[in-house]
Design an enzyme around this catalytic site. Structure first.
Site, PDB file in Angstrom:
ATOM      1  N   HIS A  72       5.606 -94.059  20.366  1.00  0.00           N
ATOM      2  CA  HIS A  72       5.589 -93.992  19.230  1.00  0.00           C
ATOM      3  C   HIS A  72       6.808 -93.452  18.467  1.00  0.00           C
ATOM      4  O   HIS A  72       6.609 -93.012  17.305  1.00  0.00           O
ATOM      5  CB  HIS A  72       4.423 -93.022  18.852  1.00  0.00           C
ATOM      6  CG  HIS A  72       3.002 -93.546  19.176  1.00  0.00           C
ATOM      7  ND1 HIS A  72       2.240 -94.170  18.351  1.00  0.00           N
ATOM      8  CD2 HIS A  72       2.489 -93.707  20.453  1.00  0.00           C
ATOM      9  CE1 HIS A  72       1.164 -94.770  19.005  1.00  0.00           C
ATOM     10  NE2 HIS A  72       1.357 -94.293  20.282  1.00  0.00           N
ATOM     11  N   LYS A 110      -2.064 -97.744   4.028  1.00  0.00           N
ATOM     12  CA  LYS A 110      -3.185 -97.225   3.378  1.00  0.00           C
ATOM     13  C   LYS A 110      -3.167 -97.338   1.728  1.00  0.00           C
ATOM     14  O   LYS A 110      -3.970 -97.833   1.111  1.00  0.00           O
ATOM     15  CB  LYS A 110      -3.662 -95.773   3.777  1.00  0.00           C
ATOM     16  CG  LYS A 110      -3.869 -95.815   5.164  1.00  0.00           C
ATOM     17  CD  LYS A 110      -4.448 -94.322   5.826  1.00  0.00           C
ATOM     18  CE  LYS A 110      -4.111 -94.338   7.386  1.00  0.00           C
ATOM     19  NZ  LYS A 110      -3.959 -93.110   7.967  1.00  0.00           N
ATOM     20  N   LYS A 148      11.440 -87.136   7.683  1.00  0.00           N
ATOM     21  CA  LYS A 148      10.482 -87.640   6.574  1.00  0.00           C
ATOM     22  C   LYS A 148      11.086 -87.580   5.006  1.00  0.00           C
ATOM     23  O   LYS A 148      10.538 -88.269   4.188  1.00  0.00           O
ATOM     24  CB  LYS A 148       8.959 -87.388   6.566  1.00  0.00           C
ATOM     25  CG  LYS A 148       8.469 -87.616   8.085  1.00  0.00           C
ATOM     26  CD  LYS A 148       6.991 -87.242   8.004  1.00  0.00           C
ATOM     27  CE  LYS A 148       6.405 -87.465   9.435  1.00  0.00           C
ATOM     28  NZ  LYS A 148       5.689 -89.014   9.589  1.00  0.00           N
ATOM     29  N   THR A 197       1.852 -95.357   8.806  1.00  0.00           N
ATOM     30  CA  THR A 197       0.371 -95.888   8.604  1.00  0.00           C
ATOM     31  C   THR A 197      -0.023 -95.644   7.459  1.00  0.00           C
ATOM     32  O   THR A 197      -0.741 -96.497   6.732  1.00  0.00           O
ATOM     33  CB  THR A 197      -0.526 -95.611   9.901  1.00  0.00           C
ATOM     34  OG1 THR A 197      -0.297 -94.201   9.944  1.00  0.00           O
ATOM     35  CG2 THR A 197      -0.191 -96.344  11.151  1.00  0.00           C
ATOM     36  N   LYS A 223       2.079 -86.278   3.981  1.00  0.00           N
ATOM     37  CA  LYS A 223       2.278 -86.587   5.479  1.00  0.00           C
ATOM     38  C   LYS A 223       2.720 -85.409   6.000  1.00  0.00           C
ATOM     39  O   LYS A 223       3.156 -84.585   5.454  1.00  0.00           O
ATOM     40  CB  LYS A 223       3.405 -87.837   5.741  1.00  0.00           C
ATOM     41  CG  LYS A 223       4.609 -87.655   4.826  1.00  0.00           C
ATOM     42  CD  LYS A 223       5.693 -88.703   5.112  1.00  0.00           C
ATOM     43  CE  LYS A 223       5.241 -89.890   4.143  1.00  0.00           C
ATOM     44  NZ  LYS A 223       5.311 -91.321   4.862  1.00  0.00           N
ATOM     45  N   ARG A 224       2.947 -85.442   7.293  1.00  0.00           N
ATOM     46  CA  ARG A 224       3.646 -84.014   7.665  1.00  0.00           C
ATOM     47  C   ARG A 224       5.038 -83.729   7.418  1.00  0.00           C
ATOM     48  O   ARG A 224       5.785 -84.622   7.013  1.00  0.00           O
ATOM     49  CB  ARG A 224       3.629 -84.349   9.557  1.00  0.00           C
ATOM     50  CG  ARG A 224       2.341 -84.153  10.135  1.00  0.00           C
ATOM     51  CD  ARG A 224       1.670 -82.886  10.050  1.00  0.00           C
ATOM     52  NE  ARG A 224       2.543 -81.831  10.579  1.00  0.00           N
ATOM     53  CZ  ARG A 224       1.850 -81.469  11.975  1.00  0.00           C
ATOM     54  NH1 ARG A 224       0.777 -81.491  12.184  1.00  0.00           N
ATOM     55  NH2 ARG A 224       2.577 -80.408  12.445  1.00  0.00           N
TER      56      ARG A 224
HETATM   57  C1  KOT Z   1       4.847 -87.173  19.365  1.00  0.00           C
HETATM   58  C2  KOT Z   1       4.856 -85.915  20.080  1.00  0.00           C
HETATM   59  C3  KOT Z   1       3.796 -85.003  19.838  1.00  0.00           C
HETATM   60  C4  KOT Z   1       2.956 -85.496  18.980  1.00  0.00           C
HETATM   61  C5  KOT Z   1       3.116 -86.535  18.240  1.00  0.00           C
HETATM   62  C6  KOT Z   1       4.152 -87.237  18.187  1.00  0.00           C
HETATM   63  C7  KOT Z   1       4.152 -88.677  17.636  1.00  0.00           C
HETATM   64  C8  KOT Z   1       3.549 -88.933  16.480  1.00  0.00           C
HETATM   65  N1  KOT Z   1       5.120 -89.530  17.731  1.00  0.00           N
HETATM   66  N2  KOT Z   1       5.084 -90.676  16.950  1.00  0.00           N
HETATM   67  N3  KOT Z   1       4.242 -90.129  16.116  1.00  0.00           N
HETATM   68  C9  KOT Z   1       3.987 -91.238  15.157  1.00  0.00           C
HETATM   69  O1  KOT Z   1       3.035 -92.077  15.627  1.00  0.00           O
HETATM   70  C10 KOT Z   1       2.451 -93.108  14.354  1.00  0.00           C
HETATM   71  C11 KOT Z   1       1.684 -93.955  14.937  1.00  0.00           C
HETATM   72  O2  KOT Z   1       2.228 -94.936  15.829  1.00  0.00           O
HETATM   73  C12 KOT Z   1       3.610 -93.591  13.613  1.00  0.00           C
HETATM   74  O3  KOT Z   1       3.084 -94.397  12.722  1.00  0.00           O
HETATM   75  C13 KOT Z   1       4.539 -92.724  13.258  1.00  0.00           C
HETATM   76  O4  KOT Z   1       5.818 -93.337  12.754  1.00  0.00           O
HETATM   77  C14 KOT Z   1       5.006 -91.533  14.396  1.00  0.00           C
HETATM   78  O5  KOT Z   1       5.908 -90.606  13.760  1.00  0.00           O
END
Ligand code: KOT
Length: 835
Positions: free
Chosen positions: A377, A685, A576, A681, A570-571
């Site tokens: 991810h 939405k 970002k 995502t 978002k976070r």
């Molecule tokens: C990585 C480490 C710890 C906690 C969360 C993450 C993380 C979260 N890595 N990627 N994400 C997000 O995942 C979403 C679902 O695929 C993506 O849409 C987003 O771009 C990622 O930042």
């Protein structure tokens, strides 16, 4: 393991079948159930039933219904003996369950009437529920959308996670700063079923002893150490418009009831026996609040092993009941690793097969790699998990040995394919030869899986050409694939935006689009229908009015619902780039201030809305929150500005707030430095709810553009292929910041928005420290693009047409499409069709 699995003998089953619980189907039946729960389960009456009690009773009534279907689904899946999917995720960001349950079983209108008869409003009852916030952001919400799609598409699937006592913290904004408050969410949770009879004892620490068996084979014994017990808690996951109801199993930790503790207790060592208990319960106590960051804490590794070992024990136990040969394991079981957090599952399954079940290494390894799939991810280096070898040795001594063996055999195959390439060997080794040595979890996940996927096209291309490029050479390109993320239209359209869902239904032939989102394309046929466009615009306006009232109530700021609502929720993270957004807001403020009153009258009013949490230890992210709030404090009370610009920080952004905010957006911001946001995502939405996007060529924005057409999206900024060179130039060449951005910085440093020192580091990151996120490079094109937004928004008729066209073309982004791709391309599972 204790597990009661006694079944009733055939002759007595008649009595059971006669009394099978069916659950209500109409208003009267619903009311009867609610009253029964108020009076018996809750021991209250019509004289002391508040909204909280009404919520509890309504939830219990729906829960009873779900349980019946859930039992049937599980039984059907067991009898059919088909392959199941297990989705392992440390995060499930579920949000509220009641509204979703009512809509998925198709009884919301029944409930509305019944609740009304009983003296309450359904909206107030829904609002009583506390979010299940067992996740940080996109990764956890994706897992929740996947569960909805798996159930709605009738796939036999279970989710496995941790039952945190505290989910993501609640955010308060005090004097412009984020303050974290614990989120204790379990006080009353009607949606979970404790399974005190389903427990697994999990071992930590200890030693490995090796012995020879009768055939002279070496056998490893993991001995000693400490035992913590995992207790299962189940949550039913109802599918939409289908009886299929899947299971989400969350593990809770407690002290094992082994004799050891009793002895201590009986010997009068109460304190230490209580301390043991607390230490055990600590494992599932709290969700780590970091998004896209790995902090390498021992407790986090304990969480991971605890959850993975309990889940695998459960999966293996279920398989063993089928009495099949081990080689058939991958025909019965597909396990998906949601990022690297559950990667120890690869090692644990190999350990079970080799150490406990006595399989040969190679046979076991074939089974393991055929079972697992791994989803990546993120490419951010600070988020890639690595664990010190020493910690692994201490906590999981046998697992470390197995990891070394996996690595040895893997490097031998690499050596064969690339003889004498030492550089290749060091670069792909699962063990990083650093000080201290580290286990690279992503490499272990790749080696242990048969498929590796990214979550949007650009992201999948990037992982194959950058961080995992050597693995593509070793395993071939077929092992690597893309599955672009998706969202569930049930929650993110039907539930969050009921009026829009009804309007769409009226133009597309009913609510079929909720099961097949591509049917949205029928909307384009109605685009010239004036009444339709008028209604569309009215719904957006009503959603904005609702948010306006919420802003008034919570922040006591009056905003104009006719203004352009510009949303970034978002976070909070430097990649970002909320800082780019707020610098843009300051630029706009300065421009407005410089205008004559006549000129100002011609400007388009805008409300800049922010929301999101910063990781508690992420200092710069907290500075960004502080700056946004300070800008708001100045701008919102400036009499020169009035309605023309308002800056709003919405406290404690979460799933249920998203359901209110997303439908109220005109323009949302997805402005990450190109190549950093794997997918995103919320972008999907917002568009699905009839808002337009300003964004960079990053993550799923690129595919959204391809689907909806580039005339319907505001793209700007550096392309991902140019990022490296620009960064290099910042560091080694001369880096200058353009005059508009410099004016913004000068204003901040003049103290306009409070103590300038507070924001010195934020400004310096761009001006003096290499501007890693390319804020200065993208600032001008961002401002120019925002000007275009203003211009286009003035033409409301054309704007609404763009929104409708965009929604019509969003069918691709359903998580149903996404889950079908996983099912076919990775899991090889089929739906279990319900008659
Ligand atoms: C990585 C480490 C710890 C906690 C969360 C993450 C993380 C979260 N890595 N990627 N994400 C997000 O995942 C979403 C679902 O695929 C993506 O849409 C987003 O771009 C990622 O930042």
């Amino acid at each position: 393991v204790k597990s009661v699995e006694a079944s009733i003998p055939e002759p007595q089953r008649e009595a059971w079948k006669k009394h099978q619980v069916e659950g209500f189907t109409d208003k009267d039946g619903f009311e009867k159930e609610v009253v029964r729960h108020v009076e018996t389960t809750l021991a209250r009456s019509l004289f002391n039933c508040d909204e909280g009690a009404a919520y509890s009773a309504t939830s219990l009534a729906f829960r009873d219904r779900l349980i019946t279907e859930w039992n049937r689904t599980q039984q059907r899946q067991t009898t059919a003996d088909t392959k199941r999917v297990y989705y392992l995720s440390l995060e499930f960001l579920m949000g509220r369950a009641l509204d979703n349950a009512m809509l998925n079983v198709g009884l919301k209108d029944v409930a509305r009437g019944g609740i009304d008869d009983l003296g309450f409003r359904i909206e107030d009852i829904i609002e009583q529920e506390h979010d299940a916030a067992l996740g940080n952001g996109g990764l956890g919400r994706l897992a929740a959308c996947f569960l909805d799609s798996l159930a709605s598409l009738n796939y036999p699937a279970w989710g496995y996670g941790l039952r945190y006592r505290y989910g993501i913290f609640k955010q308060e904004i005090i004097n412009g700063y984020q303050v974290e408050v614990p989120d204790y969410w379990l006080d009353f949770n009607p949606w979970e079923f404790p399974r005190h009879d389903v427990t697994v004892d999990i071992q930590f620490y200890g030693n490995v002893r090796k012995s020879q068996d009768e055939n002279g084979k070496t056998v490893a014994h993991w001995e000693g150490g400490e035992i913590v017990t995992a207790v299962a808690y189940d949550m039913p996951i109802p599918g939409y418009a289908t009886p299929s109801t899947n299971n989400l199993r969350l593990w809770s930790s407690k002290a094992s009831s082994g004799e050891f503790d009793f002895q201590k207790f009986n010997n009068g060592d109460y304190e230490s026996s209580v301390a043991d208990q607390q230490r055990a319960e600590t494992i599932s106590a709290v969700l780590y609040p970091n998004d896209n960051l790995d902090r390498g804490k021992e407790l986090r590794l304990k969480q991971q092993y605890f959850w993975v070992a309990a889940s695998l024990y459960d999966i293996v136990r279920r398989f063993k009941k089928s009495k099949r040969a081990w080689r058939e394991f991958p025909d019965q079981v597909a396990i998906q690793l949601n990022d690297t957090h559950p990667t120890l599952a690869v090692v644990e399954l190999q350990r079970i097969l080799v150490d406990i079940e006595g399989l040969e290494w190679d046979e076991a390894w074939n089974i393991v790699t055929s079972t697992f799939g791994y989803t990546n991810h993120t490419v951010l280096p600070e988020a890639l998990e690595k664990w010190p070898v020493g910690l692994m040795q201490h906590l999981l001594p046998r697992h470390l040995q197995i990891i070394y063996d996996i690595n040895l055999f893997f490097l031998q195959t690499v050596e064969k394919k690339f003889p004498n390439d030492r550089e290749m060997l060091t670069s792909v080794s699962i063990i990083e030869e650093s000080q201290p040595k580290m286990v690279r979890m992503a490499y272990l996940a790749i080696v242990g899986s048969h498929k590796v996927n990214g979550v949007a096209e650009l992201h999948s291309d990037l992982i194959q050409t950058t961080i995992f490029k050597d693995f593509v050479k070793i395993f071939g390109a077929d092992k690597f694939t893309n599955v672009t993320n998706g969202i569930t239209p049930r929650r993110w359209l039907h539930q969050a935006n009921p009026r829009l869902s009804e309007l769409i239904a009226s133009k597309t032939g009913g609510h079929e689009f909720l099961k097949d989102l591509t049917q949205l394309n029928k909307l384009e046929l109605s685009i010239d229908d004036d009444a339709f466009r008028k209604e569309w615009a009215e719904i957006k306006y009503a959603n904005k009015v609702r948010l306006t009232k919420y802003i008034k109530k919570t922040l006591d700021v009056t905003v104009n619902p006719a203004a352009l609502f510009d949303v970034q929720v978002k976070r909070i993270h430097e990649y970002k780039r909320q800082q780019l957004n707020i610098f843009g807001v300051i630029h706009r403020y300065l421009a407005l201030k410089a205008m004559s009153p006549e000129e100002r009258k011609k400007q388009l009013p805008r409300v800049s809305i922010f929301g999101g949490k910063a990781a508690p230890g992420y200092w710069m992210a907290k500075q960004i929150i502080h700056l946004i709030n300070n800008v708001g404090a100045v701008v919102n009370k400036d009499p020169d500005i009035g309605d023309l610009l308002k800056v709003i920080y919405l406290e404690d952004y979460n799933v249920s707030k998203a359901e209110m905010i997303v439908p109220a957006s005109d323009l949302s911001e997805h402005i990450s430095t190109a190549g950093t946001e794997a997918s995103g995502t919320s972008n999907m939405k917002f568009v699905l709810n009839g808002g337009l996007i300003i964004g960079t060529c990053d993550g799923a924005n690129i595919e959204i553009t391809r689907e909806i057409g580039q005339e319907n999206i505001f793209l700007f900024g550096t392309l991902s292929e140019d990022v490296e060179d620009l960064r290099h130039a910042h560091t080694y060449g001369s880096h200058t910041v353009d005059s508009d951005l410099n004016k913004v910085f000068d204003t901040i440093q003049s103290g306009t928005f409070g103590e300038p020192n507070d924001f010195g580091a934020m400004v310096a990151a761009v001006r003096d420290h290499g501007d890693f996120y390319l804020v200065s490079d993208d600032f001008q094109s961002y401002i120019d693009t925002q000007k275009m937004v203003d211009t286009e928004y003035r033409n409301q008729d054309e704007w609404v047409r763009k929104c409708i066209r965009s929604v019509a073309r969003m069918g691709f982004f359903s998580s149903d499409r996404c889950i079908n791709e996983y099912a076919e391309g990775i899991w090889n599972v089929e739906p279990l069709v319900v008659k």
